[in-house]
Write a protein that holds these residues in place. Structure first.
Motif, PDB file in Angstrom:
ATOM      1  N   SER A 192      47.158  61.163  53.615  1.00  0.00           N
ATOM      2  CA  SER A 192      47.473  60.092  52.669  1.00  0.00           C
ATOM      3  C   SER A 192      47.298  58.733  53.330  1.00  0.00           C
ATOM      4  N   LEU A 193      46.620  57.826  52.603  1.00  0.00           N
ATOM      5  CA  LEU A 193      46.392  56.475  53.102  1.00  0.00           C
ATOM      6  C   LEU A 193      46.844  55.464  52.061  1.00  0.00           C
ATOM      7  N   LEU A 194      47.286  54.319  52.526  1.00  0.00           N
ATOM      8  CA  LEU A 194      47.617  53.216  51.632  1.00  0.00           C
ATOM      9  C   LEU A 194      46.303  52.599  51.161  1.00  0.00           C
ATOM     10  N   SER A 195      46.013  52.753  49.879  1.00  0.00           N
ATOM     11  CA  SER A 195      44.710  52.362  49.353  1.00  0.00           C
ATOM     12  C   SER A 195      44.875  51.546  48.075  1.00  0.00           C
ATOM     13  N   LEU A 196      43.749  50.986  47.630  1.00  0.00           N
ATOM     14  CA  LEU A 196      43.745  50.153  46.432  1.00  0.00           C
ATOM     15  C   LEU A 196      43.716  51.019  45.187  1.00  0.00           C
ATOM     16  N   GLN A 197      44.596  50.710  44.237  1.00  0.00           N
ATOM     17  CA  GLN A 197      44.635  51.399  42.960  1.00  0.00           C
ATOM     18  C   GLN A 197      44.499  50.372  41.849  1.00  0.00           C
ATOM     19  N   GLN A 198      43.978  50.812  40.714  1.00  0.00           N
ATOM     20  CA  GLN A 198      43.710  49.879  39.630  1.00  0.00           C
ATOM     21  C   GLN A 198      44.072  50.473  38.283  1.00  0.00           C
ATOM     22  N   THR A 199      44.313  49.610  37.309  1.00  0.00           N
ATOM     23  CA  THR A 199      44.593  50.066  35.953  1.00  0.00           C
ATOM     24  C   THR A 199      43.278  50.426  35.269  1.00  0.00           C
ATOM     25  N   ASP A 200      43.391  51.064  34.119  1.00  0.00           N
ATOM     26  CA  ASP A 200      42.192  51.528  33.409  1.00  0.00           C
ATOM     27  C   ASP A 200      41.324  50.375  32.911  1.00  0.00           C
ATOM     28  N   ASN A 201      41.955  49.263  32.559  1.00  0.00           N
ATOM     29  CA  ASN A 201      41.200  48.110  32.044  1.00  0.00           C
ATOM     30  C   ASN A 201      40.987  47.057  33.129  1.00  0.00           C
ATOM     31  N   ALA A 202      41.025  47.455  34.384  1.00  0.00           N
ATOM     32  CA  ALA A 202      40.958  46.498  35.501  1.00  0.00           C
ATOM     33  C   ALA A 202      39.639  45.738  35.527  1.00  0.00           C
ATOM     34  N   LEU A 203      38.526  46.437  35.280  1.00  0.00           N
ATOM     35  CA  LEU A 203      37.219  45.794  35.389  1.00  0.00           C
ATOM     36  C   LEU A 203      37.051  44.681  34.361  1.00  0.00           C
ATOM     37  N   ASP A 204      37.476  44.938  33.119  1.00  0.00           N
ATOM     38  CA  ASP A 204      37.337  43.928  32.071  1.00  0.00           C
ATOM     39  C   ASP A 204      38.194  42.697  32.368  1.00  0.00           C
ATOM     40  N   ILE A 205      39.439  42.929  32.768  1.00  0.00           N
ATOM     41  CA  ILE A 205      40.335  41.807  33.075  1.00  0.00           C
ATOM     42  C   ILE A 205      39.856  41.066  34.313  1.00  0.00           C
ATOM     43  N   ALA A 206      39.380  41.812  35.320  1.00  0.00           N
ATOM     44  CA  ALA A 206      38.918  41.191  36.564  1.00  0.00           C
ATOM     45  C   ALA A 206      37.732  40.264  36.307  1.00  0.00           C
ATOM     46  N   ASN A 207      36.809  40.685  35.444  1.00  0.00           N
ATOM     47  CA  ASN A 207      35.651  39.829  35.147  1.00  0.00           C
ATOM     48  C   ASN A 207      36.073  38.521  34.493  1.00  0.00           C
ATOM     49  N   VAL A 208      37.067  38.596  33.595  1.00  0.00           N
ATOM     50  CA  VAL A 208      37.540  37.379  32.933  1.00  0.00           C
ATOM     51  C   VAL A 208      38.247  36.466  33.928  1.00  0.00           C
ATOM     52  N   THR A 209      39.134  37.029  34.759  1.00  0.00           N
ATOM     53  CA  THR A 209      39.886  36.211  35.720  1.00  0.00           C
ATOM     54  C   THR A 209      38.971  35.615  36.778  1.00  0.00           C
ATOM     55  N   ILE A 210      37.951  36.375  37.181  1.00  0.00           N
ATOM     56  CA  ILE A 210      37.011  35.851  38.176  1.00  0.00           C
ATOM     57  C   ILE A 210      36.245  34.659  37.603  1.00  0.00           C
ATOM     58  N   VAL A 211      35.799  34.789  36.351  1.00  0.00           N
ATOM     59  CA  VAL A 211      35.046  33.703  35.734  1.00  0.00           C
ATOM     60  C   VAL A 211      35.917  32.459  35.568  1.00  0.00           C
ATOM     61  N   LEU A 212      37.141  32.646  35.064  1.00  0.00           N
ATOM     62  CA  LEU A 212      38.018  31.501  34.815  1.00  0.00           C
ATOM     63  C   LEU A 212      38.550  30.897  36.111  1.00  0.00           C
ATOM     64  N   ASN A 213      39.073  31.759  36.993  1.00  0.00           N
ATOM     65  CA  ASN A 213      39.749  31.267  38.191  1.00  0.00           C
ATOM     66  C   ASN A 213      38.784  30.776  39.260  1.00  0.00           C
ATOM     67  N   SER A 214      37.642  31.411  39.357  1.00  0.00           N
ATOM     68  CA  SER A 214      36.709  31.061  40.429  1.00  0.00           C
ATOM     69  C   SER A 214      35.552  30.199  39.929  1.00  0.00           C
ATOM     70  N   PHE A 215      34.818  30.697  38.945  1.00  0.00           N
ATOM     71  CA  PHE A 215      33.617  29.983  38.511  1.00  0.00           C
ATOM     72  C   PHE A 215      33.962  28.694  37.762  1.00  0.00           C
ATOM     73  N   VAL A 216      34.760  28.807  36.688  1.00  0.00           N
ATOM     74  CA  VAL A 216      35.088  27.630  35.874  1.00  0.00           C
ATOM     75  C   VAL A 216      35.881  26.622  36.699  1.00  0.00           C
ATOM     76  N   SER A 217      36.873  27.098  37.436  1.00  0.00           N
ATOM     77  CA  SER A 217      37.702  26.202  38.252  1.00  0.00           C
ATOM     78  C   SER A 217      36.871  25.460  39.282  1.00  0.00           C
ATOM     79  N   THR A 218      36.030  26.205  40.001  1.00  0.00           N
ATOM     80  CA  THR A 218      35.205  25.579  41.032  1.00  0.00           C
ATOM     81  C   THR A 218      34.177  24.638  40.428  1.00  0.00           C
ATOM     82  N   LEU A 219      33.590  25.033  39.300  1.00  0.00           N
ATOM     83  CA  LEU A 219      32.581  24.191  38.656  1.00  0.00           C
ATOM     84  C   LEU A 219      33.199  22.875  38.172  1.00  0.00           C
TER      85      LEU A 219
END
Length: 325
Positions: A192-219
């Protein structure tokens, strides 16, 4: 529901004969690891300089006091720079297997994602917005020198920085809601290792947060910094011409050399700070667009090796921003 993320051994492997010349560069594990290892070694050296210089800046601005709004902004910027550098060192230690013992009870790349990469990203965005505000304050002081002290009081400046911090941190919170660290069985190590786990809708939410928090904010900080820089240069040139036109010819020749020399230094300083900020942050904006557009360009995707190489370059550039400024 939390589900185990895709790990490297789950990705279908191909024989070396299946690779093209381009594939060998993108998928060669040894080449990618050696490249990232060299970059992080260089990052550690620069980080040491950045930590020492920012600690000195924090002490100096603290001793100067906070009656001047410029000191407040520079004090907050120095703290943000310091907090931006420290998680990057931790990220390099966890992401590079040669820095860790073989029998550690966790997956280094998974742990660094939440404990290193995202804290660094948060403070990097905070540093960019504080830099933008510093440029705005200088722009305001040049455009309306008699009004800046009335509108930008020390208390209001503290409130502005507090609002900036709350907004940046709020953009990071969704990431820690969809990704967590938990114990899971690793068939490769048979433990057993301490590893990254994600929710079922993680990819959809992650894409939105990445765009807003990183791309839009930085732009937005990009555009605001560029506009403030342009206004500062235009206003300094206008004031220089006005001073020359209101003096006699004899005095103007003497004043011209003195004024233009000072103005050139001011313009040079503003342009250098802005260019350092814009150049060092722009690659991360490009990579964010690629990450969202290409599902294979991520930590565990088909292009994971070039993903690590590319983002290690952005870490090096983002580290150069607080060290230079």
């Amino acid at each position: 529901m939390l589900s185990r993320t895709v790990v490297e051994k789950d990705i279908p492997q191909r024989n070396e004969s299946d690779y093209s010349c381009c594939d060998i560069f993108l998928f060669d594990e040894k080449l990618a690891f050696n490249f990232v290892f060299a970059i992080f070694c260089f990052i550690f050296l620069i980080a040491f300089v950045g930590i020492v210089s920012n600690i000195c800046n924090v002490v100096i601005f603290y001793k100067h006091g906070f009656k001047d709004t410029v000191n407040i902004s520079l004090f907050v910027l120095a703290i943000s720079d310091l907090c931006c550098i420290l998680p990057l060192i931790w990220t390099g230690v966890l992401a590079e297997p040669r820095f860790l013992p073989y029998d550690v009870p966790f997956n280094g790349k998974d742990v660094q994602f939440l404990s290193g990469s995202w804290p660094h990203t948060c403070f990097a965005r905070l540093t960019s917005w504080i830099t933008t505000y510093v440029m705005f304050e200088r722009c305001f002081s040049i455009a309306s020198p008699f009004k800046v002290k009335i509108f930008l009081t020390p208390r209001r400046v503290l409130c502005i920085h507090a609002v900036i911090q709350v907004l940046i941190v709020a953009g990071v919170v969704p990431t820690y809601c969809i990704y967590r660290l938990g114990w899971s069985n690793d068939p490769f190590y048979n433990k057993s290792l301490l590893s990254l786990q994600q929710t079922d809708n993680a990819l959809d939410i992650a894409n939105v947060t990445i765009v807003l928090n990183s791309f839009v904010s930085t732009l937005c900080s990009f555009v605001a910094t560029a506009v403030c820089t342009s206004v500062i240069i235009i206003k300094i040139n206008q004031k220089t011409q006005w001073r020359i036109s209101t003096t006699s010819v004899a005095i103007a020749n003497i004043a011209l050399n003195t004024i233009t020399r000072k103005d050139r230094k001011a313009i040079k300083m503003v342009v250098i700070v802005s260019l350092v900020f814009l150049v060092t942050v722009s690659p991360s904006v490009i990579l964010i667009i690629i990450t969202v557009a290409n599902e294979d360009f991520n930590m565990y995707g088909r292009l994971r090796n070039i993903f690590y190489v590319a983002y290690s370059f952005t870490f090096l550039l983002e580290l150069s921003t607080p060290v230079s400024i």
